[in-house]
Design a protein around this motif. Sequence first.
Motif, PDB file in Angstrom:
ATOM      1  N   GLN A 179       0.828  -1.202   0.000  1.00 21.79           N
ATOM      2  CA  GLN A 179       0.000   0.000   0.000  1.00 21.79           C
ATOM      3  C   GLN A 179       0.861   1.251   0.000  1.00 21.79           C
ATOM      4  OE1 GLN A 179      -3.351   0.017  -0.502  1.00 21.79           O
ATOM      5  NE2 GLN A 179      -2.860   2.185  -0.840  1.00 21.79           N
ATOM      6  N   GLY A 205      -8.820  -0.606  -4.839  1.00 23.20           N
ATOM      7  CA  GLY A 205      -8.755  -1.390  -3.615  1.00 23.20           C
ATOM      8  C   GLY A 205      -9.919  -2.324  -3.385  1.00 23.20           C
ATOM      9  N   GLN A 227      -7.660  -7.543  -4.196  1.00 18.32           N
ATOM     10  CA  GLN A 227      -6.231  -7.537  -3.945  1.00 18.32           C
ATOM     11  C   GLN A 227      -5.522  -6.910  -5.141  1.00 18.32           C
ATOM     12  OE1 GLN A 227      -4.453 -11.270  -2.522  1.00 18.32           O
ATOM     13  NE2 GLN A 227      -6.525 -12.079  -2.255  1.00 18.32           N
ATOM     14  N   PHE A 228      -4.389  -6.275  -4.889  1.00 23.93           N
ATOM     15  CA  PHE A 228      -3.628  -5.680  -5.987  1.00 23.93           C
ATOM     16  C   PHE A 228      -3.206  -6.742  -6.984  1.00 23.93           C
ATOM     17  CE2 PHE A 228       0.458  -4.111  -7.787  1.00 23.93           C
ATOM     18  CZ  PHE A 228      -0.053  -3.006  -8.471  1.00 23.93           C
TER      19      PHE A 228
END
Length: 282
Positions: free
Chosen positions: A9, A68, A71-72
């Motif tokens: 993040q 967001g 998940q990335f």
Amino acid sequence: MKIRPDQLQQLISQARAGQQLALESLIRAIQPNVYALAFRFLMHPQDAEDRTQEILLKVTTRLNQFNGDSQFSTWVYRLASNHLLDSLKSNNVVMMTFDEFSEDLANGLELDANTSAYEEQLISEVRIGCTQALLQCLTPELRLSYILGEILELDHQQAAQVQHISSASFRKRLSRARESVNDFMQSNCGLIESINPCRCHKRVKPAFSLNRISRKKTVFSSAIKTSKEFPEVLQHIRSLQHTQRVAALYQAQQPQIPPETFIKWLRQTLNQSSTEETPSLH
């Protein structure tokens, strides 16, 4: 993508704020998984490098679109998967069916070859090329499901999100793909079942005659982090349950872009202005 959630993040926030080192760290972290997906999906290493380059550029230019909600890694895989599927639409590549591939293997064996007749790199070239070609017998959607769920081992919910389908639909796709691949390998491949006649060293001479491999330049083995102890790897694979062997074989083959090539391209890309031509990996 081995970054702790708090680090991830922070990198995303810093990259969005224009910090180049953070963006470079983020891209370096996701590159191996993007290339692994592209390599298995497209088969040819150079095609996979080109598509990986395009996908990573999309990540850099669309990073602000990540909100967001997932998940990335899911977001990156979804972007990559869509790009890879779109890339097939313009290529019109015709691949073998499973039956055609089985016939090709049966008719192309050097029956009197021995395991010491060829150097390991050539045998590795045949082994990797053959397993890569097998994946191309699956439809693009089933191939993608198999790579995500069986080789990269994404959980079913995440893999379903990547493919924009329900978890139940993903499980059906994965089951179909797994059954097709496992049945083929258990019926044809001597690596998975020692009683099968097809052996990689028996395919080297026919592969030369068909111009599928070359001593001057290897295609697959140079793009793979190969194990120097493949006999031990194979012994481990054969110790597994039948349903686990094929995935373990693919997982033992770790595709990678040479680090120096990728880092040079990445830094050129991040340093260029938006109006300049995008540099190539090659």
